[in-house]
Write a protein that holds these residues in place. Structure first.
Motif, mmCIF file in Angstrom:
data_model
loop_
_atom_site.group_PDB
_atom_site.id
_atom_site.type_symbol
_atom_site.label_atom_id
_atom_site.label_comp_id
_atom_site.label_asym_id
_atom_site.label_seq_id
_atom_site.Cartn_x
_atom_site.Cartn_y
_atom_site.Cartn_z
ATOM 1 N N UNK A 196 -6.563 67.962 60.330
ATOM 2 C CA UNK A 196 -5.648 66.842 60.099
ATOM 3 C C UNK A 196 -4.589 67.227 59.068
ATOM 4 N N UNK A 197 -5.026 67.822 57.963
ATOM 5 C CA UNK A 197 -4.077 68.217 56.921
ATOM 6 C C UNK A 197 -3.165 69.347 57.395
ATOM 7 N N UNK A 198 -3.708 70.278 58.170
ATOM 8 C CA UNK A 198 -2.891 71.369 58.699
ATOM 9 C C UNK A 198 -1.826 70.829 59.641
ATOM 10 N N UNK A 199 -2.199 69.889 60.508
ATOM 11 C CA UNK A 199 -1.232 69.299 61.434
ATOM 12 C C UNK A 199 -0.131 68.575 60.672
ATOM 13 N N UNK A 200 -0.503 67.826 59.628
ATOM 14 C CA UNK A 200 0.503 67.123 58.819
ATOM 15 C C UNK A 200 1.441 68.112 58.141
ATOM 16 N N UNK A 201 0.883 69.199 57.604
ATOM 17 C CA UNK A 201 1.696 70.215 56.932
ATOM 18 C C UNK A 201 2.664 70.876 57.903
ATOM 19 N N UNK A 202 2.193 71.195 59.102
ATOM 20 C CA UNK A 202 3.061 71.837 60.091
ATOM 21 C C UNK A 202 4.192 70.917 60.534
ATOM 22 N N UNK A 203 3.899 69.629 60.670
ATOM 23 C CA UNK A 203 4.940 68.681 61.057
ATOM 24 C C UNK A 203 6.035 68.642 59.996
ATOM 25 N N UNK A 204 5.642 68.525 58.734
ATOM 26 C CA UNK A 204 6.625 68.477 57.649
ATOM 27 C C UNK A 204 7.436 69.767 57.611
ATOM 28 N N UNK A 205 6.748 70.899 57.730
ATOM 29 C CA UNK A 205 7.447 72.189 57.716
ATOM 30 C C UNK A 205 8.446 72.282 58.853
ATOM 31 N N UNK A 206 8.061 71.812 60.038
ATOM 32 C CA UNK A 206 8.941 71.890 61.200
ATOM 33 C C UNK A 206 10.182 71.026 61.010
ATOM 34 N N UNK A 223 4.902 79.680 69.168
ATOM 35 C CA UNK A 223 4.991 78.866 67.955
ATOM 36 C C UNK A 223 5.007 77.388 68.289
ATOM 37 N N UNK A 224 5.867 77.009 69.240
ATOM 38 C CA UNK A 224 5.930 75.598 69.630
ATOM 39 C C UNK A 224 4.611 75.155 70.260
ATOM 40 N N UNK A 225 4.033 76.014 71.099
ATOM 41 C CA UNK A 225 2.778 75.664 71.751
ATOM 42 C C UNK A 225 1.632 75.529 70.761
ATOM 43 N N UNK A 226 1.581 76.434 69.790
ATOM 44 C CA UNK A 226 0.512 76.372 68.793
ATOM 45 C C UNK A 226 0.618 75.103 67.960
ATOM 46 N N UNK A 227 1.835 74.746 67.572
ATOM 47 C CA UNK A 227 2.027 73.505 66.823
ATOM 48 C C UNK A 227 1.557 72.312 67.641
ATOM 49 N N UNK A 228 1.904 72.302 68.931
ATOM 50 C CA UNK A 228 1.496 71.196 69.799
ATOM 51 C C UNK A 228 -0.015 71.096 69.904
ATOM 52 N N UNK A 229 -0.678 72.234 70.066
ATOM 53 C CA UNK A 229 -2.141 72.252 70.184
ATOM 54 C C UNK A 229 -2.785 71.673 68.925
ATOM 55 N N UNK A 230 -2.299 72.089 67.771
ATOM 56 C CA UNK A 230 -2.871 71.608 66.503
ATOM 57 C C UNK A 230 -2.599 70.120 66.321
ATOM 58 N N UNK A 231 -1.383 69.668 66.681
ATOM 59 C CA UNK A 231 -1.062 68.244 66.555
ATOM 60 C C UNK A 231 -1.969 67.403 67.448
ATOM 61 N N UNK A 232 -2.130 67.849 68.689
ATOM 62 C CA UNK A 232 -2.966 67.097 69.623
ATOM 63 C C UNK A 232 -4.410 67.050 69.148
ATOM 64 N N UNK A 233 -4.890 68.155 68.632
ATOM 65 C CA UNK A 233 -6.271 68.175 68.138
ATOM 66 C C UNK A 233 -6.434 67.195 66.978
ATOM 67 N N UNK A 234 -5.456 67.201 66.058
ATOM 68 C CA UNK A 234 -5.546 66.313 64.911
ATOM 69 C C UNK A 234 -5.462 64.849 65.289
ATOM 70 N N UNK A 252 6.745 60.217 59.939
ATOM 71 C CA UNK A 252 5.836 59.072 59.961
ATOM 72 C C UNK A 252 4.481 59.479 60.538
ATOM 73 N N UNK A 253 4.509 60.302 61.597
ATOM 74 C CA UNK A 253 3.257 60.798 62.163
ATOM 75 C C UNK A 253 2.516 61.669 61.143
ATOM 76 N N UNK A 254 3.282 62.474 60.388
ATOM 77 C CA UNK A 254 2.661 63.356 59.399
ATOM 78 C C UNK A 254 1.915 62.548 58.343
ATOM 79 N N UNK A 255 2.533 61.476 57.866
ATOM 80 C CA UNK A 255 1.857 60.681 56.839
ATOM 81 C C UNK A 255 0.665 59.933 57.437
ATOM 82 N N UNK A 256 0.731 59.609 58.735
ATOM 83 C CA UNK A 256 -0.425 58.984 59.397
ATOM 84 C C UNK A 256 -1.599 59.965 59.448
ATOM 85 N N UNK A 257 -1.324 61.229 59.768
ATOM 86 C CA UNK A 257 -2.384 62.249 59.764
ATOM 87 C C UNK A 257 -2.921 62.480 58.356
#
Length: 267
Positions: free
Chosen positions: A77-87, A128-139, A188-193
């Motif tokens: 969850x925290x990794x997905x939030x961090x990646x969203x903010x970074x992106x 890169x885009x696919x990996x981010x998507x996979x992590x977001x979906x998992x979170x 907003x999604x990042x802060x939700x995660x």
């Protein structure tokens, strides 16, 4: 599921636009058909790498149980939030020069490695885009693989339509406005995660709630109601938040706004 669909749509649009930029550059390049074959080979390799990451995450989850599984899911969850903010911040800084940067990378890779360089650039961009998507979906949908599959399919379909509109230049979607609005929604999604991860840490006893609840707005909008649950999934809304969660909210937005102001000054 709507939040997951949005994430897949946004990430897939970016991946498709990147592929479109690389395709257009190769079409005007003497390498011609050979370079285009390498491009599509790189795209397939990038998708395969993202799929491998998804399989690895599910395999790791299958080997864990109890507290170890709780920690793994919370970390994701925290990794997905961090990646969203970074992106979002990366796009804010580099988005306007993305085409030039990709074309420069492709030219340098092609000069050094030939068609293999074309494949590598495409594979890394898509992976890169696919990996981010996979992590977001998992979170977002740890316990709902069917929902993730539906969101993925619908998101990719919508992304294909969106990318076609953008590449055709039909004027129905402004590229800059698209990334500005979608970037805000992603934050907003990042802060939700982040809120979900914080709740887990509090529930595990790893963080103190400090004051719980800090306030109670359940009479106005309960986060267990359909509309409240939707708002919670999109923004991290809690009707009865703890003081610790409120601090996390405030620190998150102050940090993001500070970095954004710095990026604007240096633009």
């Amino acid at each position: 599921m709507l939040s997951s669909l949005f994430i897949v749509w946004r990430e897939s649009v970016e991946a498709m636009l990147i592929i479109g930029i690389l395709y257009a550059w190769l079409k005007s390049n003497p390498q011609g058909a050979v370079g285009l074959r390498a491009l599509w080979g790189g795209v397939v390799a990038g998708i395969a790498l993202a799929g491998l990451l998804g399989w690895t995450m599910l395999a790791v989850q299958g080997e864990l149980a109890g507290e170890a599984l709780e920690w793994f899911q919370t970390a994701m969850l925290f990794l997905a939030a961090l990646l969203i903010v970074q992106m979002v911040l990366w796009m804010q800084k580099h988005g306007r020069h993305m085409r030039q940067g990709l074309e420069r990378e492709l030219a340098q890779a092609s000069e050094k490695l030939g068609v293999l360089g074309v494949a590598v650039v495409a594979a890394l961009a898509v992976a890169r885009e696919g990996a981010e998507t996979v992590i977001f979906l998992y979170g977002m949908q740890m316990d709902d693989p069917a929902g993730s599959a539906i969101a993925f399919g619908a998101g990719v379909l919508l992304a294909g339509i969106t990318a076609w509109i953008v590449n055709r230049g039909l004027g129905m979607l402004n590229y800059r406005n698209f990334f500005r609005v979608s970037g805000l929604l992603l934050l907003l999604f990042a802060v939700a995660l982040l809120a979900a991860g914080t709740d887990r840490l509090i529930g595990m006893g790893a963080l103190p709630p400090l004051v719980d609840p800090l306030w109670d707005t359940s009479l106005l909008l309960d986060d267990s109601s359909p509309s409240g649950a939707l708002l919670s999934a999109f923004t991290g809304y809690r009707a009865r938040p703890s003081l610790m969660l409120a601090i996390v909210y405030v620190v998150f937005w102050l940090a993001v706004l500070r970095v954004q102001r710095r990026l604007k000054r240096n633009a």
